[in-house]
Each structure stands twice: as C-alpha cells, then as structure tokens.
Design a protein around this motif. Structure first.
Motif, PDB file in Angstrom:
ATOM      1  N   VAL A 186       9.645 -41.127  10.066  1.00  0.00           N
ATOM      2  CA  VAL A 186       8.241 -41.134   9.664  1.00  0.00           C
ATOM      3  C   VAL A 186       7.337 -40.983  10.885  1.00  0.00           C
ATOM      4  CG1 VAL A 186       6.446 -42.550   8.617  1.00  0.00           C
ATOM      5  CG2 VAL A 186       8.717 -42.504   7.622  1.00  0.00           C
ATOM      6  N   LEU A 189       4.681 -37.927  11.558  1.00  0.00           N
ATOM      7  CA  LEU A 189       3.258 -38.157  11.788  1.00  0.00           C
ATOM      8  C   LEU A 189       2.816 -37.627  13.149  1.00  0.00           C
ATOM      9  CD1 LEU A 189       2.913 -41.688  10.207  1.00  0.00           C
ATOM     10  CD2 LEU A 189       1.839 -39.588   9.417  1.00  0.00           C
ATOM     11  N   GLY A 212       1.306 -43.135  13.237  1.00  0.00           N
ATOM     12  CA  GLY A 212       2.696 -42.935  13.640  1.00  0.00           C
ATOM     13  C   GLY A 212       3.192 -43.999  14.592  1.00  0.00           C
ATOM     14  N   PRO A 272       5.313 -47.360  12.786  1.00  0.00           N
ATOM     15  CA  PRO A 272       6.772 -47.426  12.625  1.00  0.00           C
ATOM     16  C   PRO A 272       7.509 -47.647  13.938  1.00  0.00           C
ATOM     17  CG  PRO A 272       5.899 -45.567  11.407  1.00  0.00           C
ATOM     18  CD  PRO A 272       4.781 -46.131  12.214  1.00  0.00           C
TER      19      PRO A 272
END
Length: 83
Positions: A11, A15, A61, A64
């Motif tokens: 993820v 991003l 971003g 995560p």
C-alpha cells in the motif's frame, strides 16, 4: 530481522507511486505544459492542486511504513513474563 519483514508494504509503494505521478503532473502544469495532458489543466493553479495531492498521498503512504516499523519492533525479543 528477515529481508521479508523489512520490505515496504504494498500500500505504501502504491501511494508513493501515485504521489510521484501527481508530482510529475504538477511540474508539467507549473511549466505551462498542462494543456498537453488535458485542456482544463492549462491553468497554472491546476499545478497547485496536483502538488497538494502529491503531498497528501505521500503523507498517507507514510502511515503503513510507521505501522510496519512498529509491528517489527513489537515482534522483536520480548522480556520474559514477570521480569
């Protein structure tokens, strides 16, 4: 720490990739070449919208990455119970 655990979350990579695309579009708009992408992007202020979007995507971003780092730290050696 194994190399698998040190990888970036998918993820976060997605991003950051979207942030890079948005930053590229912002640079094109600021250079006056936004009309190459779409006629509505000929306004230089469209570059500001892309720049703000790139910053927001990069910031999103980062979450995560922080969570993965905290999970790796928590999965490290634990003290024995009652110590």
């Amino acid at each position: 720490m194994s190399p698998v655990a040190a990888r970036l979350p998918l993820v976060a990579l997605a991003l950051f990739g979207l942030a890079a695309v948005s930053l590229g579009a912002a640079l094109l708009c600021f250079a006056g070449l936004g009309a190459l992408l779409h006629p509505a992007l000929s306004d230089p202020m469209a570059g500001l919208a892309f720049l703000v979007s790139a910053i927001a995507l990069a910031g999103t971003g980062a979450f995560p990455l922080v969570f993965a780092r905290l999970a790796r730290r928590d999965a490290g050696p634990q003290p024995p119970p009652g110590a």
